[in-house]
Design a protein around this motif. Sequence first.
Motif, PDB file in Angstrom:
ATOM      1  N   GLU A 113     -22.288 -29.805   3.434  1.00 14.20           N
ATOM      2  CA  GLU A 113     -22.253 -30.328   2.072  1.00 14.20           C
ATOM      3  C   GLU A 113     -23.626 -30.598   1.439  1.00 14.20           C
ATOM      4  N   PRO A 114     -24.603 -31.144   2.158  1.00 13.00           N
ATOM      5  CA  PRO A 114     -25.872 -31.444   1.488  1.00 13.00           C
ATOM      6  C   PRO A 114     -26.541 -30.251   0.799  1.00 13.00           C
ATOM      7  N   SER A 115     -26.346 -29.045   1.308  1.00 12.94           N
ATOM      8  CA  SER A 115     -26.970 -27.876   0.672  1.00 12.94           C
ATOM      9  C   SER A 115     -25.952 -26.835   0.229  1.00 12.94           C
ATOM     10  N   ASN A 116     -24.666 -27.085   0.474  1.00 13.99           N
ATOM     11  CA  ASN A 116     -23.613 -26.111   0.159  1.00 13.99           C
ATOM     12  C   ASN A 116     -22.455 -26.699  -0.640  1.00 13.99           C
ATOM     13  N   LYS A 117     -22.633 -27.846  -1.219  1.00 15.80           N
ATOM     14  CA  LYS A 117     -21.536 -28.532  -1.911  1.00 15.80           C
ATOM     15  C   LYS A 117     -20.873 -27.623  -2.946  1.00 15.80           C
ATOM     16  N   THR A 118     -21.662 -26.974  -3.767  1.00 18.48           N
ATOM     17  CA  THR A 118     -21.178 -26.054  -4.797  1.00 18.48           C
ATOM     18  C   THR A 118     -22.137 -24.872  -4.877  1.00 18.48           C
ATOM     19  N   THR A 119     -21.739 -23.875  -5.655  1.00 17.41           N
ATOM     20  CA  THR A 119     -22.638 -22.743  -5.889  1.00 17.41           C
ATOM     21  C   THR A 119     -23.912 -23.235  -6.575  1.00 17.41           C
ATOM     22  N   LYS A 120     -23.761 -24.207  -7.461  1.00 14.64           N
ATOM     23  CA  LYS A 120     -24.924 -24.798  -8.148  1.00 14.64           C
ATOM     24  C   LYS A 120     -25.863 -25.452  -7.125  1.00 14.64           C
ATOM     25  N   THR A 121     -25.296 -26.154  -6.163  1.00 13.96           N
ATOM     26  CA  THR A 121     -26.099 -26.794  -5.107  1.00 13.96           C
ATOM     27  C   THR A 121     -26.873 -25.735  -4.324  1.00 13.96           C
ATOM     28  N   GLN A 122     -26.210 -24.656  -3.971  1.00 16.03           N
ATOM     29  CA  GLN A 122     -26.856 -23.578  -3.225  1.00 16.03           C
ATOM     30  C   GLN A 122     -28.001 -22.963  -4.034  1.00 16.03           C
ATOM     31  N   ALA A 123     -27.741 -22.689  -5.311  1.00 16.20           N
ATOM     32  CA  ALA A 123     -28.774 -22.084  -6.162  1.00 16.20           C
ATOM     33  C   ALA A 123     -29.957 -23.029  -6.334  1.00 16.20           C
ATOM     34  N   MET A 124     -29.686 -24.319  -6.504  1.00 17.36           N
ATOM     35  CA  MET A 124     -30.764 -25.292  -6.646  1.00 17.36           C
ATOM     36  C   MET A 124     -31.582 -25.367  -5.361  1.00 17.36           C
ATOM     37  N   THR A 125     -30.908 -25.337  -4.219  1.00 17.37           N
ATOM     38  CA  THR A 125     -31.601 -25.399  -2.927  1.00 17.37           C
ATOM     39  C   THR A 125     -32.582 -24.235  -2.796  1.00 17.37           C
ATOM     40  N   VAL A 126     -32.095 -23.029  -3.032  1.00 13.97           N
ATOM     41  CA  VAL A 126     -32.965 -21.851  -2.932  1.00 13.97           C
ATOM     42  C   VAL A 126     -34.091 -21.948  -3.956  1.00 13.97           C
ATOM     43  N   GLY A 127     -33.757 -22.366  -5.168  1.00 14.03           N
ATOM     44  CA  GLY A 127     -34.766 -22.481  -6.221  1.00 14.03           C
ATOM     45  C   GLY A 127     -35.857 -23.482  -5.897  1.00 14.03           C
ATOM     46  N   TYR A 128     -35.482 -24.628  -5.337  1.00  9.76           N
ATOM     47  CA  TYR A 128     -36.473 -25.649  -4.980  1.00  9.76           C
ATOM     48  C   TYR A 128     -37.465 -25.107  -3.955  1.00  9.76           C
ATOM     49  N   TYR A 129     -36.927 -24.458  -2.909  1.00 12.96           N
ATOM     50  CA  TYR A 129     -37.806 -23.956  -1.859  1.00 12.96           C
ATOM     51  C   TYR A 129     -38.674 -22.801  -2.368  1.00 12.96           C
ATOM     52  N   LEU A 130     -38.104 -21.975  -3.248  1.00 16.97           N
ATOM     53  CA  LEU A 130     -38.895 -20.922  -3.865  1.00 16.97           C
ATOM     54  C   LEU A 130     -40.025 -21.534  -4.691  1.00 16.97           C
ATOM     55  N   LEU A 131     -39.716 -22.572  -5.451  1.00 13.55           N
ATOM     56  CA  LEU A 131     -40.740 -23.274  -6.224  1.00 13.55           C
ATOM     57  C   LEU A 131     -41.848 -23.792  -5.306  1.00 13.55           C
ATOM     58  N   GLY A 132     -41.483 -24.403  -4.183  1.00 12.63           N
ATOM     59  CA  GLY A 132     -42.486 -24.897  -3.234  1.00 12.63           C
ATOM     60  C   GLY A 132     -43.391 -23.787  -2.734  1.00 12.63           C
ATOM     61  N   GLY A 133     -42.807 -22.625  -2.431  1.00 14.16           N
ATOM     62  CA  GLY A 133     -43.603 -21.491  -1.977  1.00 14.16           C
ATOM     63  C   GLY A 133     -44.547 -20.981  -3.052  1.00 14.16           C
ATOM     64  N   LEU A 134     -44.072 -20.974  -4.296  1.00 11.60           N
ATOM     65  CA  LEU A 134     -44.917 -20.501  -5.391  1.00 11.60           C
ATOM     66  C   LEU A 134     -46.033 -21.499  -5.720  1.00 11.60           C
ATOM     67  N   VAL A 135     -45.747 -22.786  -5.588  1.00 15.59           N
ATOM     68  CA  VAL A 135     -46.807 -23.789  -5.786  1.00 15.59           C
ATOM     69  C   VAL A 135     -47.871 -23.629  -4.695  1.00 15.59           C
TER      70      VAL A 135
END
Length: 149
Positions: A113-135
């Motif tokens: 649930e913490p990273s898979n609660k909804t499709t939105k949660t999954q997309a946000m999770t991937v997006g956050y980590y992608l943002l960290g990599g780009l920073v």
Amino acid sequence: MNDMIKAMAGGFAGACVLTLVHETVRRFVPDAPRMDVLGMRSISTLMQKAGEEPPRDKEELHNWALAGDVVSNSLYYSLAGSGKDAWWRGALLGAAAGAGAVLLPGPLGLGEEPSNKTTKTQAMTVGYYLLGGLVAAAVGYALSDDEDQ
């Protein structure tokens, strides 16, 4: 400044932005990823397996999880390095970390649930980590010497 210090500075920046985004958005968005919960579960599980008692105070355990996240993500994102190639490395590392954060917690026994609660949660999770990599890449690139760019 040597390349390792540049890479570590980028990794630290990426990890800090990732943690800041997680901690901010989770307070306002119900479906936001809760990587802090996964961190607390990980610490508790590892400590219990080592025969130690995890902190009973939830705030203390949360602080440990955040510190662990910043340290581990700093090391991970530092692999983006510096120079012009940091961009593709940072993007790849971020996307891979995001995919792992969505796909691995369930099989690791940490709950989905913490990273898979909804499709939105999954997309946000991937997006956050992608943002960290780009920073991390942006800082590594900004610190690189002219001949590296």
